[in-house]
Write a protein that holds these residues in place. Structure first.
Motif, PDB file in Angstrom:
ATOM      1  N   ALA A 303       0.841  -1.216   0.000  1.00 48.85           N
ATOM      2  CA  ALA A 303       0.000   0.000   0.000  1.00 48.85           C
ATOM      3  C   ALA A 303       0.868   1.254   0.000  1.00 48.85           C
ATOM      4  O   ALA A 303       0.593   2.224  -0.728  1.00 48.85           O
ATOM      5  CB  ALA A 303      -0.936  -0.012   1.201  1.00 48.85           C
ATOM      6  N   ARG A 304       1.906   1.247   0.794  1.00 47.50           N
ATOM      7  CA  ARG A 304       2.797   2.420   0.870  1.00 47.50           C
ATOM      8  C   ARG A 304       3.506   2.648  -0.450  1.00 47.50           C
ATOM      9  O   ARG A 304       3.565   3.766  -0.968  1.00 47.50           O
ATOM     10  CB  ARG A 304       3.807   2.209   1.987  1.00 47.50           C
ATOM     11  CG  ARG A 304       4.830   3.320   2.105  1.00 47.50           C
ATOM     12  CD  ARG A 304       5.759   3.045   3.276  1.00 47.50           C
ATOM     13  NE  ARG A 304       6.426   1.763   3.154  1.00 47.50           N
ATOM     14  CZ  ARG A 304       7.481   1.562   2.361  1.00 47.50           C
ATOM     15  NH1 ARG A 304       7.981   2.550   1.643  1.00 47.50           N
ATOM     16  NH2 ARG A 304       8.011   0.372   2.297  1.00 47.50           N
ATOM     17  N   GLU A 306       2.583   1.601  -3.429  1.00 52.00           N
ATOM     18  CA  GLU A 306       1.635   1.980  -4.474  1.00 52.00           C
ATOM     19  C   GLU A 306       1.291   3.467  -4.387  1.00 52.00           C
ATOM     20  O   GLU A 306       1.117   4.153  -5.417  1.00 52.00           O
ATOM     21  CB  GLU A 306       0.363   1.123  -4.349  1.00 52.00           C
ATOM     22  CG  GLU A 306       0.560  -0.294  -4.847  1.00 52.00           C
ATOM     23  CD  GLU A 306      -0.697  -1.133  -4.695  1.00 52.00           C
ATOM     24  OE1 GLU A 306      -0.746  -2.223  -5.308  1.00 52.00           O
ATOM     25  OE2 GLU A 306      -1.608  -0.713  -3.960  1.00 52.00           O
ATOM     26  N   SER A 307       1.217   4.016  -3.178  1.00 54.70           N
ATOM     27  CA  SER A 307       0.938   5.456  -3.047  1.00 54.70           C
ATOM     28  C   SER A 307       2.088   6.278  -3.572  1.00 54.70           C
ATOM     29  O   SER A 307       1.887   7.318  -4.213  1.00 54.70           O
ATOM     30  CB  SER A 307       0.640   5.800  -1.590  1.00 54.70           C
ATOM     31  OG  SER A 307       1.800   5.611  -0.810  1.00 54.70           O
ATOM     32  N   GLU A 309       4.198   5.282  -5.932  1.00 49.90           N
ATOM     33  CA  GLU A 309       4.196   5.143  -7.385  1.00 49.90           C
ATOM     34  C   GLU A 309       3.128   6.025  -8.014  1.00 49.90           C
ATOM     35  O   GLU A 309       3.332   6.663  -9.042  1.00 49.90           O
ATOM     36  CB  GLU A 309       3.955   3.653  -7.710  1.00 49.90           C
ATOM     37  CG  GLU A 309       4.160   3.289  -9.173  1.00 49.90           C
ATOM     38  CD  GLU A 309       2.890   3.457  -9.990  1.00 49.90           C
ATOM     39  OE1 GLU A 309       1.799   3.507  -9.374  1.00 49.90           O
ATOM     40  OE2 GLU A 309       2.993   3.533 -11.224  1.00 49.90           O
ATOM     41  N   GLU A 310       1.932   6.068  -7.367  1.00 49.94           N
ATOM     42  CA  GLU A 310       0.842   6.882  -7.903  1.00 49.94           C
ATOM     43  C   GLU A 310       1.194   8.360  -7.842  1.00 49.94           C
ATOM     44  O   GLU A 310       0.939   9.113  -8.803  1.00 49.94           O
ATOM     45  CB  GLU A 310      -0.436   6.576  -7.117  1.00 49.94           C
ATOM     46  CG  GLU A 310      -1.641   7.349  -7.651  1.00 49.94           C
ATOM     47  CD  GLU A 310      -2.907   7.030  -6.856  1.00 49.94           C
ATOM     48  OE1 GLU A 310      -3.962   7.575  -7.186  1.00 49.94           O
ATOM     49  OE2 GLU A 310      -2.828   6.209  -5.897  1.00 49.94           O
ATOM     50  N   ALA A 311       1.820   8.756  -6.728  1.00 54.43           N
ATOM     51  CA  ALA A 311       2.194  10.177  -6.599  1.00 54.43           C
ATOM     52  C   ALA A 311       3.215  10.561  -7.647  1.00 54.43           C
ATOM     53  O   ALA A 311       3.145  11.621  -8.267  1.00 54.43           O
ATOM     54  CB  ALA A 311       2.737  10.442  -5.195  1.00 54.43           C
ATOM     55  N   ARG A 346       9.386   6.683  -9.082  1.00 50.20           N
ATOM     56  CA  ARG A 346       8.158   5.925  -9.349  1.00 50.20           C
ATOM     57  C   ARG A 346       8.481   4.517  -9.829  1.00 50.20           C
ATOM     58  O   ARG A 346       7.857   3.525  -9.403  1.00 50.20           O
ATOM     59  CB  ARG A 346       7.327   6.678 -10.412  1.00 50.20           C
ATOM     60  CG  ARG A 346       5.930   6.029 -10.604  1.00 50.20           C
ATOM     61  CD  ARG A 346       5.354   6.513 -11.905  1.00 50.20           C
ATOM     62  NE  ARG A 346       6.141   6.052 -13.037  1.00 50.20           N
ATOM     63  CZ  ARG A 346       6.094   4.787 -13.505  1.00 50.20           C
ATOM     64  NH1 ARG A 346       5.314   3.905 -12.954  1.00 50.20           N
ATOM     65  NH2 ARG A 346       6.835   4.447 -14.552  1.00 50.20           N
TER      66      ARG A 346
END
Length: 615
Positions: A303-304, A306-307, A309-311, A346
Motif C-alpha cells: 500500500a505504501r 503503491e501510493s 508510485e501513484e504520486a 516511481r
C-alpha cells in the motif's frame, strides 16, 4: 614323610589313532590350579582322571571329545617307576608302559591274585596290597581295591557339594564298607583279623525293634489321618479337581499378563506420539501466527509503495500545470527535482511492489501448506488421544479380573496343600504297613556279627582336630571347634553345627578341608594314602548368584565370599607339596599371587584368547 609311597600325576592327554588330534593337560608335582569359564572341560578332566585310575563310569559324550579315541595318563611312583596308562574313551582294559618299555595289558578289574591289573599293581607300590575291609556289620570282608582309595582322593563337583559325609558316597548299601575304608586309612589297620559271626538273638532283637519303630510311626500316621482327614477316600478326586482349577486359573492369569503387557506397550507408544504431535501442533500454530503478521507487513508495504508510485505518476503528468493540491502555478513550485528523478522514484517503487508481491505469493503457499500440516497433526493427535482413552479403559477393566484370579488362587493353594498332605499320609500308611509285614516275615539267613564298624572316639577326635587346624589355616569363620560324629552322620560338626546343614558353598569348602586334612593326617603319620588329591569346584561359594547354575548364595556362603578364605586356602594348598600332590579345578578367577605357589592352567572359552578349554 618323603619315604611314604605315593603317586604323582604328570600329564593327562587325549589322542586319536592317526595322531592328528592331541590335547594335553600337564600337572605340577605339588599344586596345580586349573580355572576358567563354565563348559570348558574342567569337570570332564576330573572325570577323566578318575576314569584313567580304574573308574568304570562312562565318560560324558560331549561334542569336544569326539575327535579323540583314547586317553593317556602319565604318572610317577615314589618307587621311581614312570607309567604311561592308555585306555579307550569307551572303556575297557589299559595298555601300560612302564619306564618306556613295551606296553602290556592291565585289566581294569581288581584281582588280588594277579598283578596284571592296574588296581593290584598300584596297591603293591603303595604298600596297600592284600588288605581286607568289612563291607557290612556282620563282618563280611572284601579285598581292598585301588578304587576304594581313589574315591577319597578324587572329588567331583557333585560329591563336593553333597550333604553326604565326605567319607561316604551316599549309597546306603556301601556305608559300612566306606566307613571301614576310611577307618583303615586313619589307622593303617584293616579288618583281616576280624571274625565273622552271627547271633540269632541280635537278629531277632533288631527285627523286633524295627517293627516296633515302624508300628509307632504307623500309629502316628493313622492318628493324624483320623483327626485331620476323615474324607481321605475322597482326596484323589479332590486333588484332580483342584489341579484342573489351578491349571485353568494359571491360563487366565497368563492371558491377562500377556494382554496387559501388549496394551501397556501400546500405551507407551501412544503417549510418545501424542506428546510429539502436541508439540508439533504448538509449533505450527506459532508459525502460522508469525506468517499472518508477516503477511500484514507485506500488505502495508505494498500500500505504501503503491501510493509512492501513484504520486510520482501524477507529478510526472502535471509538471507544467498548476499544483493539483494547492493550485499554485508552475513558476511557484519550489521543488528542484527534474522529471527524470520523479520518474526514477516511481519506477523503483513499482519494482519494489513486484518484489513484495512475489514474497506474498510464496508466503501464501507456505501458509496453505502449514495450515494443511496443522490439520493433519491435529487429526492425528485427536485419534491418538481417543485411542489412549480406549486403551486406558481396557486396562482398568482387566485389573479386577487379575485381582479376582489371584484371590481364587490364594484360596485354592491351602486346599491343595491339605490334599497333598492327606495323600502323602495315605501313601505312608500303605508303605509302613507293607514294611511291617515284610519285617515280620523276614527269616534269619545268617548270624549277626558282633563287629561294630566305625572309628574309635580317640582317632575320630584326632582327625577332627586336624580338620579344625586346616579350617583355621584357611580363615574359616568361627572358632573352628570341630568334632566327628561317629554314631550319626559320620561327618563333621563345626562350632556346634552339622556340616551337612550348611549351604552348598560351605559344604564344598568343608568337604575340601576334610580331604586335605585326611591327606595331611595320613601322610604325616606314615598311614595309607597315595599322596594325591584332585577336587572339582571347592570354591563354588565364590560363584556369581545371577549367572551361575548354583543359584543365590546362603548367608553362610556370603560370609565366606566376603572374606579372604580363597586366598588363604590356595596359599595353604600350595605349601603342602612335601606331603602330596593337589590339583584343583574351579570356575573362580585366580588370586593375583597364585602363580607364586601353583602351576596355573586357564580355560578361557574364547578361541581367540589363550587356551579355550581342555579339548
Amino acid at each position: 614323610m618323603a619315604a611314604n609311597p605315593s603317586i604323582r600325576l604328570n600329564q593327562l592327554a587325549f589322542v586319536n589313532r592317526t595322531g592328528g588330534a592331541r590335547a594335553e593337560l600337564p600337572f605340577s608335582d605339588s599344586f596345580s590350579f586349573v580355572f576358567g569359564a563354565s563348559n570348558t572341560g574342567k569337570s570332564f578332566a576330573v572325570k577323566s582322571l578318575d576314569f584313567m585310575l580304574g573308574g568304570n563310569r562312562e565318560l560324558p559324550d560331549i561334542i569336544e571329545r569326539r575327535p579323540y579315541e583314547r586317553a593317556i595318563l602319565e604318572l610317577s611312583l615314589s618307587s621311581g617307576e614312570r607309567l604311561s596308562l592308555e585306555r579307550a574313551l569307551a572303556g575297557g582294559d589299559f595298555s601300560v608302559s612302564i619306564n618306556g618299555a613295551e606296553s602290556v595289558v592291565f585289566s581294569a578289574r581288581h584281582n588280588r591274585n594277579d598283578e596284571a591289573n592296574l588296581s593290584n599293581y598300584l596297591l603293591n607300590r603303595l604298600k596297600m596290597a592284600d588288605k581286607e575291609v568289612a563291607k557290612d556289620k556282620s563282618g563280611t570282608k572284601k579285598a581292598l581295591s585301588f578304587r576304594d582309595i581313589v574315591r577319597l582322593c578324587i572329588v567331583d563337583e557333585t560329591a563336593i557339594q553333597s550333604e553326604t559325609s565326605p567319607a561316604e558316597s551316599g549309597e546306603i548299601q556301601f556305608a559300612a564298607l566306606e566307613r571301614n575304608i576310611f577307618k583303615y586309612m586313619l589307622t593303617g589297620v584293616d579288618d583281616a583279623a576280624m571274625i565273622t559271626q552271627l547271633k540269632p538273638k541280635d537278629f531277632s532283637t533288631g527285627r523286633n525293634a524295627q517293627v516296633g519303630l515302624l508300628e509307632g510311626m504307623l500309629a502316628e500316621v493313622e492318628s493324624e489321618i483320623s483327626d485331620s482327614f476323615p474324607d481321605i477316600d475322597d482326596l484323589p478326586d479332590e486333588y484332580v479337581a483342584v489341579q484342573d482349577e489351578l491349571t485353568e486359573l494359571e491360563k487366565e492369569m497368563a492371558f491377562v499378563r500377556d494382554s496387559s503387557r501388549e496394551k501397556l506397550e501400546n500405551k507407551a507408544r501412544l503417549v510418545v506420539s501424542i506428546n510429539r504431535d502436541q508439540q508439533r501442533v504448538n509449533d505450527i500454530s506459532m508459525a502460522l501466527e508469525n506468517f499472518e503478521q508477516l503477511k500484514r507487513v507485506y500488505d502495508s508495504d505494498i500500500a505504501r509503495l503503491e501510493s509512492i508510485e501513484e504520486a510520482g505518476f501524477l507529478l510526472g503528468l502535471n509538471m507544467d500545470d498548476a499544483c493539483p493540491v494547492c493550485g499554485s502555478p508552475p513558476e511557484a513550485h519550489v521543488h528542484k527535482h527534474a522529471l527524470s528523478e520523479i520518474e526514477a522514484a516511481r519506477a523503483a517503487a513499482e519494482i519494489e511492489i513486484a518484489k513484495v508481491k512475489a514474497h506474498g505469493i510464496e508466503l501464501s503457499a507456505t501458509l496453505k501448506d502449514t495450515s494443511a500440516e496443522l490439520e493433519r497433526s491435529g487429526q492425528r493427535l485427536l485419534l491418538n488421544q481417543q485411542s489412549l482413552t480406549t486403551l486406558e479403559e481396557d486396562l482398568a477393566a482387566g485389573s479386577p479380573k487379575s485381582a479376582d484370579s489371584l484371590r481364587r488362587i490364594s484360596e485354592i493353594i491351602p486346599r491343595r496343600d491339605r490334599i497333598n498332605r492327606g495323600l502323602a499320609l495315605a501313601r505312608r500308611q500303605v508303605e509302613l504297613t507293607r514294611q511291617i509285614a515284610d519285617l515280620k516275615k523276614k527269616k534269619q539267613t545268617r548270624r549277626h556279627s558282633n563287629f561294630q564298624a566305625g572309628l574309635s572316639t580317640q582317632i575320630a577326635n584326632d582327625f577332627a582336630v586336624q580338620v579344625g587346624l586346616v579350617l583355621q589355616e584357611w580363615g574359616f569363620p568361627g572358632e573352628c571347634r570341630t568334632f566327628f560324629d561317629t554314631e550319626g552322620t559320620f561327618d563333621l560338626i563345626i562350632d556346634g553345627k552339622r556340616r551337612r546343614d550348611n549351604g552348598k558353598g560351605v559344604r564344598a569348602i568343608t568337604h575340601a578341608a576334610f580331604k586335605v586334612a585326611l591327606l595331611i593326617y595320613c601322610r604325616s603319620r606314615g598311614l595309607p594314602h597315595p599322596g594325591l588329591l584332585v577336587m572339582d569346584s571347592p570354591l563354588i561359594t565364590y560363584r556369581d548368584p545371577i549367572q551361575s547354575k548354583g543359584g543365590d548364595l546362603a548367608d553362610d556362603e556370603e560370609a565366606i565370599k566376603s572374606s579372604d578364605l580363597r586366598e588363604r586356602m590356595l596359599s595353604h594348598l600350595g605349601s603342602l607339596g612335601d606331603l602330596g600332590q593337589i590339583v584343583i579345578f574351579d570356575n573362580i578367577d585366580a588370586p593375583a599371587n597364585v602363580a607364586d605357589f601353583a602351576q596355573i592352567e586357564v580355560f578361557t572359552n574364547n578361541p581367540a584368547e589363550g587356551r579355550q578349554g581342555l579339548l
